[in-house]
Design a protein around this motif. Structure first.
Motif, PDB file in Angstrom:
ATOM      1  N   PHE A 148       0.933  -1.104  -0.034  1.00  0.00           N
ATOM      2  CA  PHE A 148       0.024   0.060   0.014  1.00  0.00           C
ATOM      3  C   PHE A 148       1.024   1.054  -0.006  1.00  0.00           C
ATOM      4  CE2 PHE A 148      -4.027  -1.825   2.079  1.00  0.00           C
ATOM      5  CZ  PHE A 148      -4.347  -2.464   0.802  1.00  0.00           C
ATOM      6  N   VAL A 149       1.446   1.417  -1.052  1.00  0.00           N
ATOM      7  CA  VAL A 149       2.624   2.566  -1.422  1.00  0.00           C
ATOM      8  C   VAL A 149       2.482   2.919  -2.876  1.00  0.00           C
ATOM      9  CG1 VAL A 149       4.330   1.534   0.352  1.00  0.00           C
ATOM     10  CG2 VAL A 149       4.173   0.815  -1.828  1.00  0.00           C
ATOM     11  N   ASP A 150       3.025   4.008  -2.964  1.00  0.00           N
ATOM     12  CA  ASP A 150       3.211   4.465  -4.424  1.00  0.00           C
ATOM     13  C   ASP A 150       3.831   3.400  -5.263  1.00  0.00           C
ATOM     14  OD1 ASP A 150       4.937   6.286  -6.330  1.00  0.00           O
ATOM     15  OD2 ASP A 150       3.071   6.943  -6.472  1.00  0.00           O
ATOM     16  N   ARG A 151       3.182   3.141  -6.216  1.00  0.00           N
ATOM     17  CA  ARG A 151       3.709   1.847  -7.164  1.00  0.00           C
ATOM     18  C   ARG A 151       5.090   2.450  -7.888  1.00  0.00           C
ATOM     19  NH1 ARG A 151      -0.717   1.575  -4.971  1.00  0.00           N
ATOM     20  NH2 ARG A 151      -2.101   1.870  -6.678  1.00  0.00           N
ATOM     21  N   GLU A 152       4.970   3.498  -8.403  1.00  0.00           N
ATOM     22  CA  GLU A 152       6.312   4.117  -9.070  1.00  0.00           C
ATOM     23  C   GLU A 152       7.658   4.054  -8.210  1.00  0.00           C
ATOM     24  OE1 GLU A 152       5.878   7.734 -11.399  1.00  0.00           O
ATOM     25  OE2 GLU A 152       4.138   6.954 -12.468  1.00  0.00           O
ATOM     26  N   ALA A 153       7.307   4.484  -6.938  1.00  0.00           N
ATOM     27  CA  ALA A 153       8.303   4.602  -5.987  1.00  0.00           C
ATOM     28  C   ALA A 153       8.637   3.090  -5.496  1.00  0.00           C
ATOM     29  CB  ALA A 153       7.732   5.524  -4.742  1.00  0.00           C
ATOM     30  N   PHE A 154       7.691   2.228  -5.375  1.00  0.00           N
ATOM     31  CA  PHE A 154       7.995   0.998  -5.126  1.00  0.00           C
ATOM     32  C   PHE A 154       8.868   0.023  -6.225  1.00  0.00           C
ATOM     33  CE2 PHE A 154       6.782  -3.558  -5.710  1.00  0.00           C
ATOM     34  CZ  PHE A 154       7.216  -4.208  -4.330  1.00  0.00           C
ATOM     35  N   PHE A 155       8.542   0.345  -7.634  1.00  0.00           N
ATOM     36  CA  PHE A 155       9.453  -0.243  -8.647  1.00  0.00           C
ATOM     37  C   PHE A 155      10.792   0.331  -8.747  1.00  0.00           C
ATOM     38  CE2 PHE A 155       5.242  -1.705 -10.041  1.00  0.00           C
ATOM     39  CZ  PHE A 155       5.299  -3.289  -9.766  1.00  0.00           C
ATOM     40  N   ARG A 156      10.841   1.912  -8.355  1.00  0.00           N
ATOM     41  CA  ARG A 156      12.226   2.528  -8.272  1.00  0.00           C
ATOM     42  C   ARG A 156      13.012   1.601  -7.334  1.00  0.00           C
ATOM     43  NH1 ARG A 156       9.447   7.230  -9.374  1.00  0.00           N
ATOM     44  NH2 ARG A 156       9.601   7.732  -7.109  1.00  0.00           N
ATOM     45  N   GLY A 157      12.510   1.312  -6.200  1.00  0.00           N
ATOM     46  CA  GLY A 157      13.130   0.820  -5.038  1.00  0.00           C
ATOM     47  C   GLY A 157      13.532  -0.596  -5.576  1.00  0.00           C
ATOM     48  N   MET A 158      12.760  -1.188  -6.195  1.00  0.00           N
ATOM     49  CA  MET A 158      12.974  -2.770  -6.542  1.00  0.00           C
ATOM     50  C   MET A 158      14.148  -2.750  -7.587  1.00  0.00           C
ATOM     51  SD  MET A 158      11.135  -4.856  -5.023  1.00  0.00           S
ATOM     52  CE  MET A 158      11.357  -3.949  -3.653  1.00  0.00           C
ATOM     53  N   GLU A 159      14.236  -1.584  -8.441  1.00  0.00           N
ATOM     54  CA  GLU A 159      15.299  -1.425  -9.433  1.00  0.00           C
ATOM     55  C   GLU A 159      16.690  -1.203  -8.867  1.00  0.00           C
ATOM     56  OE1 GLU A 159      16.590  -1.992 -13.143  1.00  0.00           O
ATOM     57  OE2 GLU A 159      14.409  -1.888 -12.572  1.00  0.00           O
ATOM     58  N   THR A 218      -2.945  -6.298 -10.850  1.00  0.00           N
ATOM     59  CA  THR A 218      -2.740  -6.541 -12.279  1.00  0.00           C
ATOM     60  C   THR A 218      -1.320  -5.838 -12.508  1.00  0.00           C
ATOM     61  OG1 THR A 218      -4.639  -7.113 -13.158  1.00  0.00           O
ATOM     62  CG2 THR A 218      -2.969  -6.492 -14.648  1.00  0.00           C
ATOM     63  N   GLU A 219      -1.485  -4.419 -11.997  1.00  0.00           N
ATOM     64  CA  GLU A 219      -0.199  -3.615 -12.173  1.00  0.00           C
ATOM     65  C   GLU A 219       0.862  -3.993 -11.330  1.00  0.00           C
ATOM     66  OE1 GLU A 219       1.034   1.215 -10.942  1.00  0.00           O
ATOM     67  OE2 GLU A 219      -1.088   0.191 -10.643  1.00  0.00           O
ATOM     68  N   VAL A 220       0.629  -4.356 -10.192  1.00  0.00           N
ATOM     69  CA  VAL A 220       1.784  -5.131  -9.463  1.00  0.00           C
ATOM     70  C   VAL A 220       2.502  -6.265 -10.044  1.00  0.00           C
ATOM     71  CG1 VAL A 220       2.352  -5.747  -7.101  1.00  0.00           C
ATOM     72  CG2 VAL A 220       0.939  -3.922  -7.118  1.00  0.00           C
ATOM     73  N   ARG A 221       1.632  -7.097 -10.291  1.00  0.00           N
ATOM     74  CA  ARG A 221       2.215  -8.420 -10.907  1.00  0.00           C
ATOM     75  C   ARG A 221       2.716  -7.978 -12.267  1.00  0.00           C
ATOM     76  NH1 ARG A 221      -2.392 -10.668 -10.663  1.00  0.00           N
ATOM     77  NH2 ARG A 221      -3.069 -10.175 -12.759  1.00  0.00           N
ATOM     78  N   ARG A 222       2.265  -7.372 -13.143  1.00  0.00           N
ATOM     79  CA  ARG A 222       3.127  -7.057 -14.247  1.00  0.00           C
ATOM     80  C   ARG A 222       4.336  -6.208 -14.073  1.00  0.00           C
ATOM     81  NH1 ARG A 222      -2.099  -5.511 -18.279  1.00  0.00           N
ATOM     82  NH2 ARG A 222      -2.953  -7.639 -18.579  1.00  0.00           N
ATOM     83  N   GLY A 223       4.163  -5.475 -13.428  1.00  0.00           N
ATOM     84  CA  GLY A 223       5.593  -4.614 -12.569  1.00  0.00           C
ATOM     85  C   GLY A 223       6.643  -5.480 -12.443  1.00  0.00           C
ATOM     86  N   CYS A 224       6.201  -6.322 -11.493  1.00  0.00           N
ATOM     87  CA  CYS A 224       7.275  -7.352 -10.804  1.00  0.00           C
ATOM     88  C   CYS A 224       7.854  -8.269 -12.107  1.00  0.00           C
ATOM     89  CB  CYS A 224       6.636  -8.277  -9.735  1.00  0.00           C
ATOM     90  SG  CYS A 224       6.395  -7.315  -8.278  1.00  0.00           S
ATOM     91  N   ALA A 225       7.098  -8.724 -12.736  1.00  0.00           N
ATOM     92  CA  ALA A 225       7.203  -9.636 -13.991  1.00  0.00           C
ATOM     93  C   ALA A 225       8.105  -9.237 -15.029  1.00  0.00           C
ATOM     94  CB  ALA A 225       5.945 -10.103 -14.963  1.00  0.00           C
ATOM     95  N   ARG A 226       8.038  -7.799 -15.220  1.00  0.00           N
ATOM     96  CA  ARG A 226       8.827  -7.017 -15.895  1.00  0.00           C
ATOM     97  C   ARG A 226      10.449  -6.691 -15.508  1.00  0.00           C
ATOM     98  NH1 ARG A 226       4.322  -3.707 -16.948  1.00  0.00           N
ATOM     99  NH2 ARG A 226       5.130  -2.096 -15.136  1.00  0.00           N
ATOM    100  N   LYS A 227      10.465  -6.885 -14.262  1.00  0.00           N
ATOM    101  CA  LYS A 227      11.759  -6.478 -13.523  1.00  0.00           C
ATOM    102  C   LYS A 227      12.205  -7.671 -12.866  1.00  0.00           C
ATOM    103  CE  LYS A 227      10.806  -1.641 -12.319  1.00  0.00           C
ATOM    104  NZ  LYS A 227      11.707  -1.254 -13.581  1.00  0.00           N
ATOM    105  N   GLY A 228      11.914  -9.002 -13.465  1.00  0.00           N
ATOM    106  CA  GLY A 228      12.237 -10.351 -13.145  1.00  0.00           C
ATOM    107  C   GLY A 228      12.152 -10.386 -11.760  1.00  0.00           C
TER     108      GLY A 228
END
Length: 249
Positions: A148-159, A218-228
């Motif tokens: 339950f966070v900003d998704r763009e920030a979440f995926f930048r952190g994952m990167e 769906t956004e979270v699942r696809r975002g994780c898949a794109r980043k491996g």
């Protein structure tokens, strides 16, 4: 660790440090000792203890469920002699337990989660930067959170973690009511991480709510898949042994 595996004939150019002189003394022949390396996994459990994790409608809220998942994984890792550490966070990193493989290390991990009570709103990008700084060597990073966070920030952190060549697994913990919105009659909803309060008839909102939740998942699942990133969504209504077994298989 490195264990002896077998001998092979010496050939010109082999490192003489690996010659077995005891065999030479008995056979007058040169043999090279070969070894087998056993690699040990280093795992860092990253557990969300923010206020939104305090919500729950069943026997365990999301926080308790997440801590139990982390404890189960830590138990399994330690018993196969792998090193496991722990980081808990809300708006900042709260606890950092370095990775160790000793059996008595489990007590320190469980104690750290027990004293971490859900607190403030999560600044996920700052957290991921701190997490990356606290994991200097390549590891498996298992994040347990409700996202339950900003998704763009979440995926930048994952990167950031991906740049460290870490293997990342995300356990996405959701309460059954958050997924199904089963409420009826006039209901008061309170924001666990802010001052907002809404009183409404949830039946009028249910269809739109379910659509938004499905888009979000769906956004979270696809975002994780794109980043491996390996991803598993778990409802607190799911039996934990079944959920973990399915993921590990």
């Amino acid at each position: 660790s490195v264990e002896f595996k077998q001998h092979r004939d010496y050939t010109a150019g082999d490192d003489i440090r690996h010659l077995d002189w005891k065999v030479w003394s008995k056979t007058d022949k040169f043999y090279i000792k070969q070894y087998e390396a056993e690699t040990n996994l280093r795992c860092q459990l990253v557990v969300d203890v923010s206020n939104s994790m305090h919500y729950g409608s069943g026997a365990m809220n999301k926080y308790n469920y997440a801590c139990t998942v982390a404890a189960c994984l830590a138990y399994m890792l330690v018993h196969q002699q792998d090193a496991v550490g722990l980081i808990t966070f809300d708006e900042d990193v709260r606890q950092v337990i370095p990775s160790r493989s000793a059996h008595n290390h489990l007590e320190a991990l469980v104690k750290a989660m027990d004293v971490s009570r859900p607190r403030d709103k999560t600044d996920i990008e700052k957290i991921m930067r701190r997490v990356a700084e606290n994991i200097p060597t390549r590891s498996m990073v298992i994040m347990i959170t409700d996202i339950f966070v900003d998704r763009e920030a979440f995926f930048r952190g994952m990167e950031m973690l991906r740049h460290g060549r870490h293997d990342i697994l995300v356990f996405h913990i959701m309460d059954h009511e958050e997924l199904t919105f089963p409420f009826s009659g006039t209901t008061r909803f309170e924001d666990l991480e802010g001052p907002d309060v809404i009183t409404c008839d949830p039946r009028a909102l249910r269809k739109g709510y379910i659509e938004v939740v499905e888009e979000y998942l769906t956004e979270v699942r696809r975002g994780c898949a794109r980043k491996g990133i390996d991803y598993q969504m778990i409802s607190t209504k799911d039996y934990m042994d079944a959920a973990l077994s399915k993921f590990l298989h």
